[in-house]
Write an enzyme that holds these catalytic residues in place. Structure first.
Site, PDB file in Angstrom:
ATOM      1  N   LYS A 142     -20.831  17.551  35.570  1.00 51.20           N
ATOM      2  CA  LYS A 142     -20.633  16.381  34.641  1.00 51.20           C
ATOM      3  C   LYS A 142     -21.643  15.774  34.032  1.00 51.20           C
ATOM      4  CE  LYS A 142     -16.802  14.382  37.424  1.00 51.20           C
ATOM      5  NZ  LYS A 142     -15.597  14.538  36.527  1.00 51.20           N
ATOM      6  N   ARG A 146      -7.483  19.226  42.830  1.00 50.03           N
ATOM      7  CA  ARG A 146      -6.500  19.891  42.822  1.00 50.03           C
ATOM      8  C   ARG A 146      -6.561  21.052  43.758  1.00 50.03           C
ATOM      9  NH1 ARG A 146      -6.117  21.014  36.672  1.00 50.03           N
ATOM     10  NH2 ARG A 146      -7.139  19.187  36.665  1.00 50.03           N
TER      11      ARG A 146
HETATM   12  N1  BES Z   1     -12.437  13.131  39.581  1.00 48.31           N
HETATM   13  C1  BES Z   1     -12.335  13.670  38.519  1.00 48.31           C
HETATM   14  C2  BES Z   1     -11.112  12.657  37.537  1.00 48.31           C
HETATM   15  C3  BES Z   1     -11.769  11.448  36.995  1.00 48.31           C
HETATM   16  C4  BES Z   1     -12.608  11.403  35.776  1.00 48.31           C
HETATM   17  C5  BES Z   1     -11.354  10.269  37.616  1.00 48.31           C
HETATM   18  C6  BES Z   1     -13.070  10.219  35.371  1.00 48.31           C
HETATM   19  C7  BES Z   1     -11.693   8.998  37.025  1.00 48.31           C
HETATM   20  C8  BES Z   1     -12.703   9.129  35.932  1.00 48.31           C
HETATM   21  C9  BES Z   1     -11.870  14.985  38.471  1.00 48.31           C
HETATM   22  O1  BES Z   1     -12.271  15.659  39.448  1.00 48.31           O
HETATM   23  C10 BES Z   1     -12.041  15.601  37.134  1.00 48.31           C
HETATM   24  O2  BES Z   1     -13.130  16.032  37.025  1.00 48.31           O
HETATM   25  N2  BES Z   1     -11.293  16.129  36.503  1.00 48.31           N
HETATM   26  C11 BES Z   1     -11.321  16.661  35.269  1.00 48.31           C
HETATM   27  C12 BES Z   1     -10.497  17.967  34.981  1.00 48.31           C
HETATM   28  C13 BES Z   1     -10.787  18.620  33.984  1.00 48.31           C
HETATM   29  C14 BES Z   1     -11.958  19.588  34.192  1.00 48.31           C
HETATM   30  C15 BES Z   1      -9.506  19.699  33.714  1.00 48.31           C
HETATM   31  C16 BES Z   1     -11.061  15.659  34.035  1.00 48.31           C
HETATM   32  O3  BES Z   1     -10.147  14.949  34.084  1.00 48.31           O
HETATM   33  O4  BES Z   1     -11.929  15.818  33.299  1.00 48.31           O
HETATM   34 MN    MN Z   2     -14.190  16.755  39.137  1.00 44.04          MN
END
Ligand code: BES
Ligand code: MN
Ligand code: ZN
Length: 495
Positions: free
Chosen positions: A279, A353
């Protein structure tokens, strides 16, 4: 905080702070009018001065010369006859914030008796307790100097003279139990990732079972998960020094012990760096909150045990830390889930997931009545709903409808997104049975589509709480949501 009930006629009880509602247009609520009489019109004189407008949440302290209340807080309740649940919540919040600024050690609140357009007094009591606890929560686990405790220690709630005592007492107990669960969830959420690890979550669940006879906790380690074939879950913890845990908390409350359980499954990523699909740095600290689904499961199990509900409930937590390292899973890697389905991991940041799918397969063994998973799953849910509303997706419309109704009742809002078959092809992979991402669009839906491939054997709903589990900015902190929704759902179930 100590909460108690007072029958309405006792609003003359000695107190540091008596809270009375006033309507707009200088009208007193029935409770304020009764006290005004005892004070020879003192309240009416102040209201007449225009210093308190009656607008929702406006408030004014007065220090009466006579009577048993050291101070009276007049709080605006809007137009007479128009007070609804949402505004009532605002009134309660404004009230507590005002009292906390004073030195009052106790308060008598004559607010749960107010005529609400869309709710009964039992609801008003439950919400009042929840909101008071919400306002008084303070985090100091990792502060070297603890904040001084609030002066306010006791709240007495007046109840309508004709109210059913048993219903009022139950409402109070419900509010207190939900509040305990919400606080537990907040505390776990707020702890940093270096303290709240998968092992810490497991230890917390084990301790909880020590506190309540009705709860038992079982923790599976990585070796045991390997034996079960949880290749998907284990691919997430592969890059971390912290061992993944599958935590199973069982609550037995049904008279028939073999009664099928209601199952909750929580995402417990104790820190989400994104893994090799790292990230960006800005705001990454907030990914300590990526275990808030797990925290809501622990909070809900606590409340259920407090309430002693006559059903069986099982809470399962898939706990892992998502880190990049030489051992971490790489984009393109293919793993085999416990269900036997193979998964192409195209983005290691779609890890929620991956841990949930194996937990969702694992819970099949319980032959659940329903399964609800709770997860901070997608940034897309934040983009769609902000911090007010959790996303709801379900393969069983009656369950979705029930949760939608309860969310309106509890003001712990959820709203449904479609889980239609037409979205499933976005998860096609050339190399495995399914890909773990569905491209840049409809992110919340494709994440739920992924989970739906693992939930065919029972009635299932999914709550994406990415936007609602915590607040950002100056008020950064966990909210404890959706514990109120989950507890109310379980309160309404039968064994
Ligand atoms: N934990 C995150 C989702 C999230 C992001 C929650 C920001 C709250 C604030 C999750 O694991 C994630 O990174 N999801 C990705 C999925 C994508 C790579 C398909 C997302 O939502 O960007
Ligand atoms: Mn994630
Ligand atoms: Zn995550």
């Amino acid at each position: 905080m100590k909460y108690s009930l007072l029958s309405a006629s006792t609003s003359t009880k000695a107190t540091d702070c008596l809270v009375l509602g006033v309507w707009t247009k200088n009208k007193l609520t029935a409770q304020a009018a009764a006290v005004d009489k005892l004070l020879n019109g003192e309240i009416n004189r102040i209201v007449g001065s225009g210093d308190v407008t009656g607008k929702i949440g406006d408030s004014l302290f007065m220090h009466p010369m006579t009577g048993n209340a050291k101070r009276i807080l007049l709080v605006g309740c809007g137009d007479e006859g128009a007070l609804d649940a949402r505004n009532y919540r605002k009134v309660i919040n404004a009230t507590i914030k005002a009292i906390l600024k004073s030195t009052a050690k106790d308060a008598v609140l004559a607010l749960a008796e107010l005529p609400l357009k869309d709710r009964d007094p039992a609801w008003a009591i439950t919400l009042l307790v929840q909101e008071c606890d919400n306002c008084t929560y303070q985090y100091d686990h990792t502060k070297s100097k603890k904040k001084p405790a609030h002066a306010l220690k006791a709240i007495a709630i007046t109840t309508p003279a004709d109210a059913n005592r048993k219903a009022m007492t139950e409402a109070l107990k419900a509010g207190e139990s939900i509040a305990v669960g919400v606080s537990a969830a907040k505390e776990l959420g707020n702890l940093p990732g270096n303290i709240c690890t998968p092992t810490y979550l497991a230890d917390t669940a084990v301790k909880l079972a020590g506190q309540y006879k009705s709860l038992t906790t079982k923790v599976l380690n990585e070796k045991q998960m390997e034996k079960l074939g949880m290749g998907s879950l284990l691919s997430v913890s592969a890059g971390s020094k912290e061992e993944a845990k599958l935590i199973v908390i069982e609550y037995k409350g049904a008279v028939k012990t073999e009664s099928k359980p209601y199952v909750l499954v929580g995402k417990g990523i104790t820190f989400d760096t994104g893994g090799i699909s790292l990230k960006p740095g800005l705001g990454m600290d907030e990914m300590k909150y990526d275990m808030c689904g797990a925290a809501s499961v622990i909070g809900t199990m606590t409340a259920v045990a407090e309430l002693g509900l006559a059903i069986n409930v099982i809470g399962v937590i898939a706990a892992a830390e998502n880190m990049p390292s030489g051992k971490a899973t790489k984009p393109g890697d293919i793993v085999t889930s416990m269900s036997g389905q193979t998964i192409e991991i195209l983005n290691t940041d779609a890890e929620g997931r991956l841990v949930l799918c194996d937990a969702l397969t694992y819970v099949e063994r319980f032959k659940p009545k329903t399964v609800i998973d709770i997860a901070t799953l997608t940034g897309a849910a934040v983009a769609t709903f902000g911090d007010q509303t959790s996303a709801l997706l379900s393969s069983h419309q009656p369950l979705a409808d029930e949760l939608l109704g309860i969310s309106q009742q509890t003001l712990d809002f959820v709203w449904q997104l479609p889980l239609w078959e037409e979205y499933q092809s976005l998860l096609d992979s050339n190399f495995a049975d399914i890909a773990n991402i569905g491209g840049p669009r409809a992110g919340t839906i494709t994440a739920a589509c992924f989970l739906s491939r693992f939930t065919k054997k029972y009635h299932w709903a999914h709550l994406d709480i990415a936007g609602t589990a915590w607040l950002s900015g100056a008020q950064k902190g966990a909210t404890g949501r959706p514990v109120p929704l989950l507890v109310e759902y379980l309160r309404r179930q039968k064994a």
